[in-house]
Enzyme design. Sequence first.
Site, short mmCIF file in Angstrom:
data_model
loop_
_atom_site.label_atom_id
_atom_site.label_comp_id
_atom_site.label_asym_id
_atom_site.label_seq_id
_atom_site.Cartn_x
_atom_site.Cartn_y
_atom_site.Cartn_z
N GLY A 14 0.78 -1.25 0.00
CA GLY A 14 0.00 0.00 0.00
C GLY A 14 0.81 1.28 0.00
CB SER A 15 4.30 2.23 -0.82
OG SER A 15 4.44 1.84 -2.16
CG ASN A 16 1.89 3.20 -5.70
OD1 ASN A 16 2.31 4.19 -6.29
ND2 ASN A 16 2.47 2.01 -5.77
CG MET A 88 -1.22 -8.61 -6.25
SD MET A 88 -0.26 -7.97 -7.64
CE MET A 88 0.52 -9.47 -8.20
CG ASN A 105 -2.62 -1.07 -13.34
OD1 ASN A 105 -2.63 -1.29 -12.12
ND2 ASN A 105 -1.86 -1.77 -14.17
CG HIS A 107 2.89 -2.46 -15.46
ND1 HIS A 107 2.38 -3.67 -15.02
CD2 HIS A 107 3.98 -2.76 -16.20
CE1 HIS A 107 3.13 -4.64 -15.49
NE2 HIS A 107 4.11 -4.12 -16.21
CD GLU A 140 -13.65 -4.63 -23.12
OE1 GLU A 140 -13.54 -5.42 -24.07
OE2 GLU A 140 -14.69 -4.03 -22.83
CG ASP A 143 -0.23 -4.68 -17.53
OD1 ASP A 143 -0.96 -4.09 -16.71
OD2 ASP A 143 0.46 -5.67 -17.23
CD GLU A 172 5.21 1.63 -8.86
OE1 GLU A 172 5.34 0.69 -9.63
OE2 GLU A 172 4.77 1.49 -7.69
C1 GRF Z 1 3.58 -1.34 -7.33
O1 GRF Z 1 4.96 -1.45 -7.49
C2 GRF Z 1 2.86 -1.36 -8.66
O2 GRF Z 1 3.67 -1.04 -9.73
C3 GRF Z 1 2.39 -2.76 -8.80
O3 GRF Z 1 2.16 -3.21 -7.49
C4 GRF Z 1 3.00 -2.50 -6.58
C5 GRF Z 1 2.18 -2.08 -5.42
O4 GRF Z 1 2.95 -1.53 -4.40
N1 GRF Z 1 1.24 -2.79 -9.67
P1 GRF Z 1 2.29 -0.87 -3.12
O5 GRF Z 1 1.32 -1.89 -2.53
O6 GRF Z 1 1.58 0.38 -3.57
O7 GRF Z 1 3.43 -0.57 -2.18
#
Ligand code: GRF
Length: 187
Positions: A14-16, A88, A105, A107, A140, A143, A172
């Site tokens: 969950g860092s994002n 995921m 998304n 990536h 659809e 990526d 990111e």
């Molecule tokens: C990120 O590196 C993103 O690119 C991928 O999953 C990771 C999630 O990281 N899709 P976090 O849970 O936000 O730390």
Amino acid sequence: MVKRNACVFISGYGSNLKSLILKSRDYTFPINISLVICNNKNANGILYAKKNSIPYFLVNTKNKNFEEDILRKIKNYKISIICLAGFMKIISKKFIRNFRKRIINIHPSLLPKYKGLKTFERVLFDKEKKTGCTVHFVTEKLDSGKTIVQKTFFIERNDDIKSLKEKTQKLEHKAFSEALIKIFRNY
Ligand code: GRF
């Protein structure tokens, strides 16, 4: 400025999510995080939702109706955009069609290169000179939607999977918020 309601989907650290929560405290940032959807009850990211009093919904993606459960939940929160941040589970065409609004998304590669999983391993194996991250619209095809923001860095000789992941995640966090700003300022 009227902020839109965003829903963030997570499965892990969950860092994002954390970075988006911090950014959204700024009144000029275009979104508020109104809901977090998570398919892993042990995900660290849930703690960020809890700490910041953001409602979260644990969904069991093994249940075949899970997307309907999410859509129902999302309706209650008037969500304008879904941000997939390490969720995921591939969401279906039907879900994308039914939600109708934007889904984006993040990536960990320079798309269209290295779609799918294990991007850092493949980048190192191929001895790439640079890598980075991409924020893109979800369509659809996996990526493959239009790129909104992409950030790049050069790979150093002593980089390994761990260091690439760290460097990519730093970028990111910037890319995600820039993408949201771009989208809501008439991208
Ligand atoms: C990120 O590196 C993103 O690119 C991928 O999953 C990771 C999630 O990281 N899709 P976090 O849970 O936000 O730390």
